[in-house]
Design a protein around this motif. Structure first.
Motif, mmCIF file in Angstrom:
data_model
loop_
_atom_site.group_PDB
_atom_site.id
_atom_site.type_symbol
_atom_site.label_atom_id
_atom_site.label_comp_id
_atom_site.label_asym_id
_atom_site.label_seq_id
_atom_site.Cartn_x
_atom_site.Cartn_y
_atom_site.Cartn_z
ATOM 1 N N GLY A 36 -23.455 -71.109 -77.013
ATOM 2 C CA GLY A 36 -22.922 -70.052 -77.866
ATOM 3 C C GLY A 36 -21.509 -70.320 -78.325
ATOM 4 N N MET B 14 -19.355 -67.483 -80.285
ATOM 5 C CA MET B 14 -19.694 -66.204 -79.633
ATOM 6 C C MET B 14 -18.482 -65.641 -78.891
ATOM 7 S SD MET B 14 -23.704 -66.578 -78.422
ATOM 8 C CE MET B 14 -23.643 -65.162 -77.324
ATOM 9 N N TYR C 212 -24.255 -59.631 -82.998
ATOM 10 C CA TYR C 212 -25.229 -60.701 -83.307
ATOM 11 C C TYR C 212 -25.671 -60.721 -84.764
ATOM 12 C CZ TYR C 212 -29.140 -57.367 -83.328
ATOM 13 O OH TYR C 212 -29.988 -56.345 -83.628
#
Ligand code: NOJ
Length: 560
Positions: free
Chosen positions: A368, A373, A446
């Motif tokens: 990620g 992220m 997301y």
């Protein structure tokens, strides 16, 4: 220093529980990893490190193992694992497994035996002591709050667990324990794996007197790490392991070693000392913590960061090899911690990646990270799953010093669940991770931050990582060049050079949202500067004696 494949590699860490679910239970699995191997190949990684996939009651998400020879039910079967290894190797990627042998689960058959009676043949596989007058054998604190000793009614003694009470520490003094561990390691190596990441491997040898630790502010329990980190026999044990197991295979090893200095690390990774290839040190992970430990949050200062990174770069120079990481499954997301996860998320994620990948050592990417992220902030404590976070919260709540919202703010900064929210594959429900509600909530961002979006945008963090990885393959200087710090005292700019024979790279990183001026030290003479990579569009033919950097800008120049 010797050329080695693991020095030239880039490692990608998978936390299987949160990577990809294919059997619809909301928990990632081995088949899920298999479906994403082409994605990892596209990124260009050389090695995959799997966080533990062994059978486990999951008190600590697999770091509590009840059977070293089997796969956790939620993740699949040993056949799935064999297939995964085959598919990984088919793509010319290597696979390293997590080796968790400081402790087992309390549900491991050895411990089930051990706790049965004082004369059980497995008693001495663990560390048992009598307490005195209802008090634990010493005042050591568990990393997951409370005492590091658990009383066992059955035999009226305490066992040591420096992590959770479901993670009893193995007694490495017992040669039978070591034989069992080496046998198990060989079993996996004979299946064809390419090495191990070794969980808290510098904790395996405890000071046999188990002395009390000096306590802070009159607290009941205190960290005993001075009596078990880099303990008296740790090098003896690791040399034995090397001799009996590691030296028989062409593999890579990286030991997780909290509380090491570069001099101590050199004893583990020294090129001719026959122990490990690399260690994960923690000094740069501790720079935003005070004396009270990780939850005692302090502001980040670039100057300290530069000092610590430079200390390690120089400290192991010509002695051993560094591992490089800025986050993993135990740490907050790097872009939230050292960058800016709002306005400059993309820029700062790229800048931090440049910082890491341009240093000397083997870079580790945590799942990620390559799409930038970020940390997460769930509304209530009930939405958190990590036992370290939950135990700490309950303990502090009981002490009643801080209010709930102060505690939650600290959790937003430091909880391990920041890194454990499921991988964000696309903007569909459950982020493409699963078709049911996942074991831990998805980060609500997301919809914007996901792999699908990253693959469609040629300026994404993903493609920047891909380029960094390619550059490493094209320029040996990125692997083997010597590191030197520039502008030591600058508050916003981190600049350093890498030098290899006649070649020189200059790395310039702006760690702020300001626009500081970069001044090239007069001593650096050059004809021209070729931009190898940068996270803004810049005029590539300009001189670089003095210029302003954009927020979180990074540039790497090859100096001619
Ligand atoms: C370090 C691991 O990375 C962490 O996740 C785990 O909780 C402890 N060791 C105990 O195994």
């Amino acid at each position: 220093m010797k050329k080695q494949w693991w020095k030239e590699s880039i490692v990608y860490q998978i936390y299987p529980r949160s990577f990809m679910d294919t059997n619809g239970d909301g928990i990632g699995d081995l088949k899920g990893i298999q479906t994403k191997l082409d994605y990892l190949k596209e990124l260009g990684v050389d090695v995959i490190w799997l966080s533990p996939v062994y059978k486990s009651p999951n008190d600590d998400n697999g770091y509590d193992i009840s059977d070293y020879y089997n796969i956790m039910d939620e993740f699949g079967t040993i056949e799935d694992w064999e297939e995964l290894l085959f598919e990984v190797h088919k793509r010319e990627i290597k696979l390293i497994m997590d080796l968790v042998v400081n402790h087992t689960s309390d549900e491991h058959p050895w411990f089930i035996q051990s706790r049965q009676s004082k004369d059980n043949p497995y008693r001495d596989y663990y560390i048992w002591r009598k307490g005195e007058n209802g008090v634990e054998p010493n005042n050591w604190e568990s990393f997951f709050s409370g005492s590091a000793w658990e009383y066992d009614e059955n035999t009226k003694e305490y066992y040591l667990h420096i992590f959770s009470k479901k993670q009893p520490d193995l007694n490495w003094e017992n040669p039978k324990v070591r034989d069992e561990i080496y046998k198990m390691m060989k079993w996996w190596l004979d299946k064809g794996i390419d090495g191990f990441r070794m969980d808290v491997i510098n904790f395996i040898s405890k000071d046999s007197d188990l002395p009390n630790a000096p306590s802070l502010h009159g607290k009941q329990y205190a960290s005993g790490s001075r009596y078990f980190a880099n303990g008296p026999k740790v090098h003896q044990f690791l040399q034995e392991m090397h001799n009996r197991v590691l030296s028989l295979y062409a593999i890579m090893t990286v030991g997780e070693t909290p509380d090491v200095t570069p001099d101590e690390a050199a004893l583990y990774v020294g090129e001719n000392l026959n122990e490990l290839n690399m260690v994960f040190q923690f000094e740069h992970m501790d720079i935003d913590s005070g004396a009270g430990g990780k939850w005692d949050v302090k502001p980040f200062h670039l100057k300290t960061f530069k000092q610590v990174m430079t200390k390690w770069q120089k400290g192991l120079e010509d002695r051993g090899w560094n591992s490089l990481y800025l986050n993993n499954h135990d740490q907050p997301r790097m872009v939230s911690r050292f960058g800016n996860d709002k306005k400059y998320r993309v820029e700062s994620a790229k800048m931090l990646a440049t910082c890491l990948h341009m240093m000397k050592g083997t870079p580790f990417i945590y799942q990620g990270e390559e799409i930038g992220m970020t940390n997460v902030a769930f509304n209530t404590i009930d939405e958190y799953k990590d036992l370290e976070t939950l135990n700490w919260y309950r303990e502090r709540e009981k002490e009643g010093v801080e209010d709930a919202s102060t505690l939650m703010q600290l959790i937003y900064k430091k909880s391990r669940d920041n890194a454990r929210t499921p991988m964000q594959w696309n903007d569909h429900k459950h982020a493409g991770f699963s078709n049911v509600t996942p074991w831990l909530k998805i980060n609500p961002n997301y919809k914007e931050i996901n792999v699908k979006e990253a693959l469609e945008d040629k300026d994404s963090v993903f493609y920047y990582y891909k380029k960094l990885i390619q550059l490493r393959k094209e320029h040996p200087i990125i692997v083997y060049g010597a590191y030197d710090l520039l502008l030591e005292n600058h508050e916003q700019i981190y600049a350093f050079t890498r030098t290899y024979d006649e070649e020189k790279l200059l790395i310039i990183l702006n760690f702020s949202e300001k626009s500081p001026t970069f001044e090239l030290p007069k001593t650096m003479v050059y004809q021209s500067a070729e931009l190898l990579i940068g996270n803004y569009k810049v005029n590539t033919t300009q001189r670089i004696d003095s210029f302003n950097l954009q927020p979180y800008e990074s540039r790497v120049y090859r100096m001619h």
